[in-house]
Design an enzyme around this catalytic site. Sequence first.
Site, short mmCIF file in Angstrom:
data_model
loop_
_atom_site.label_atom_id
_atom_site.label_comp_id
_atom_site.label_asym_id
_atom_site.label_seq_id
_atom_site.Cartn_x
_atom_site.Cartn_y
_atom_site.Cartn_z
N GLY A 13 0.81 -1.22 0.00
CA GLY A 13 0.00 0.00 0.00
C GLY A 13 0.84 1.27 0.00
O GLY A 13 2.05 1.23 -0.20
N ILE A 37 -2.24 -8.79 0.43
CA ILE A 37 -3.23 -9.69 -0.15
C ILE A 37 -3.23 -9.60 -1.67
O ILE A 37 -3.75 -10.46 -2.37
CB ILE A 37 -4.64 -9.37 0.42
N TYR A 159 -14.24 2.85 10.07
CA TYR A 159 -12.77 2.87 10.07
C TYR A 159 -12.26 3.45 11.39
O TYR A 159 -11.43 2.85 12.08
CB TYR A 159 -12.31 3.71 8.88
N LYS A 163 -10.25 1.47 14.48
CA LYS A 163 -8.91 1.88 14.90
C LYS A 163 -8.91 2.28 16.38
O LYS A 163 -7.95 2.00 17.10
CB LYS A 163 -8.40 3.02 14.03
P1 NAD Z 1 -3.41 1.38 1.59
O1 NAD Z 1 -4.85 1.15 1.36
O2 NAD Z 1 -2.59 2.09 0.56
O3 NAD Z 1 -2.69 0.00 1.93
C1 NAD Z 1 -3.30 -0.98 2.74
C2 NAD Z 1 -2.86 -2.32 2.20
O4 NAD Z 1 -3.52 -3.33 2.96
C3 NAD Z 1 -3.25 -2.53 0.73
O5 NAD Z 1 -2.09 -2.80 -0.04
C4 NAD Z 1 -4.21 -3.72 0.77
O6 NAD Z 1 -4.06 -4.59 -0.34
C5 NAD Z 1 -3.80 -4.39 2.08
N1 NAD Z 1 -4.87 -5.22 2.62
C6 NAD Z 1 -6.20 -4.95 2.71
N2 NAD Z 1 -6.87 -5.99 3.22
C7 NAD Z 1 -5.94 -6.95 3.47
C8 NAD Z 1 -6.00 -8.28 3.98
N3 NAD Z 1 -7.16 -8.85 4.34
N4 NAD Z 1 -4.85 -8.98 4.11
C9 NAD Z 1 -3.65 -8.44 3.75
N5 NAD Z 1 -3.53 -7.20 3.22
C10 NAD Z 1 -4.67 -6.47 3.09
O7 NAD Z 1 -3.27 2.13 3.01
P2 NAD Z 1 -2.05 2.98 3.57
O8 NAD Z 1 -2.36 4.39 3.31
O9 NAD Z 1 -0.76 2.41 3.15
O10 NAD Z 1 -2.29 2.74 5.12
C11 NAD Z 1 -1.51 1.82 5.87
C12 NAD Z 1 -1.97 1.91 7.32
O11 NAD Z 1 -1.84 3.25 7.80
C13 NAD Z 1 -3.44 1.52 7.51
O12 NAD Z 1 -3.56 0.76 8.69
C14 NAD Z 1 -4.14 2.85 7.65
O13 NAD Z 1 -5.26 2.73 8.47
C15 NAD Z 1 -3.07 3.72 8.30
N6 NAD Z 1 -3.27 5.14 8.00
C16 NAD Z 1 -3.10 5.63 6.73
C17 NAD Z 1 -3.33 6.99 6.49
C18 NAD Z 1 -3.16 7.59 5.11
O14 NAD Z 1 -3.47 8.78 4.90
N7 NAD Z 1 -2.67 6.87 4.13
C19 NAD Z 1 -3.71 7.84 7.54
C20 NAD Z 1 -3.88 7.29 8.80
C21 NAD Z 1 -3.64 5.95 9.03
#
Ligand code: NAD
Length: 338
Positions: A13, A37, A159, A163
């Site tokens: 991600g 995944i 969400y 969290k």
């Molecule tokens: P993203 O959506 O880009 O990446 C999340 C990844 O999780 C994806 O690649 C997806 O394929 C994978 N995923 C989803 N379901 C899955 C499963 N069942 N098994 C394995 N993999 C699975 O999100 P991100 O922006 O990289 O966020 C990463 C973390 O940081 C998350 O926990 C998110 O809540 C947190 N976060 C992100 C932001 C932001 O702005 N990007 C802000 C606050 C918190």
Amino acid sequence: MPQERILVTGGGGQIGTALSAALRKQHGDRNVIVSDIKPPAPAYSTQSGREGLNNKTTPRQKGRFIMLDILNTQRMAEVISDYKITQVYHLAAILSATGEWMPEKTWNVNLNAALQLFDVCREQGVRKFFFPSTIAVFGNSTPKAHTPQHTSLEPTTVYGMSKLAGELWAQYYWKRYQFDIRSIRFPGIISYETLPGGGTTDYAVDIFYAAIEKGHYTCFLKEDTYLPMIYMPDAIRSCLDIMNAPAEDIKVRTSYNLASLSFSPAELAREIRTIVPDFEIDYAPDFRQEIADSWPSSIDDSAARNDWGWQPAFDLEGMTRDMMQNLNKKLLPEAVSS
Ligand code: NAD
């Protein structure tokens, strides 16, 4: 010090792509197992050792990748044991906007799977665990400006609910089992390597692509919607800093507030115009406006600063310049080199 063996979930991600690269630099390619995944980004070596092709829009990645669904607890346990994992960065999740389309699945992926993983890791002696939280744990009853570390938490999205529950379980596992889970409430994250994954702050990335490719952007939030944001290099440093801090310095065992930037779409558009003078923006708010309205406009992160020395490096101008430079290289490599 014993060699760390690190597992990253959700490593394909937005954060995972950049964080995995930083972890590989710190611990070596062999010691970082990236999982997701969905299939790996091109040029990851998979378990069979085969390398994919590189392309223009995906960063070239080296290192170990495995396909792993975090809902499959048995497979998770095998991976932790087989690779002798000592640290986990658990990034896999369904984000705020996407989560509203599938609330039960989001609860399952974001909370239930995380809880199973806490248990598996505790039982198998994993030493440290990173669990990212979010500003979505705040809600309409939270003070909007300089949101304090300890405050009213009434999230409006599944969400945010998932969290927040995860944060409380993290604190419980520390108090009851001394299982060392560390967490940060991330604001919206801005990056050029990977596209964001369905969050409410995604406009702050989309707008840069639109500025370069079309010179025009229709924003799904209103022009004066102030939200806390952070540039990816700062976000990655915060993950490494909190995980490298001594356990006794981590005094907040739910999740740390983290601040860096705070701006509105109109302010970001103005900053982009200093580089692309003809850039135009209009506004068509959708369901994400209501989510954004329930979140803070700025964050008090003094606890993170005092406890483990958090200090962001990028301001709005520096972030905008760096984003434009790197996206130009990625999207228009011929123009940049000529
Ligand atoms: P993203 O959506 O880009 O990446 C999340 C990844 O999780 C994806 O690649 C997806 O394929 C994978 N995923 C989803 N379901 C899955 C499963 N069942 N098994 C394995 N993999 C699975 O999100 P991100 O922006 O990289 O966020 C990463 C973390 O940081 C998350 O926990 C998110 O809540 C947190 N976060 C992100 C932001 C932001 O702005 N990007 C802000 C606050 C918190």
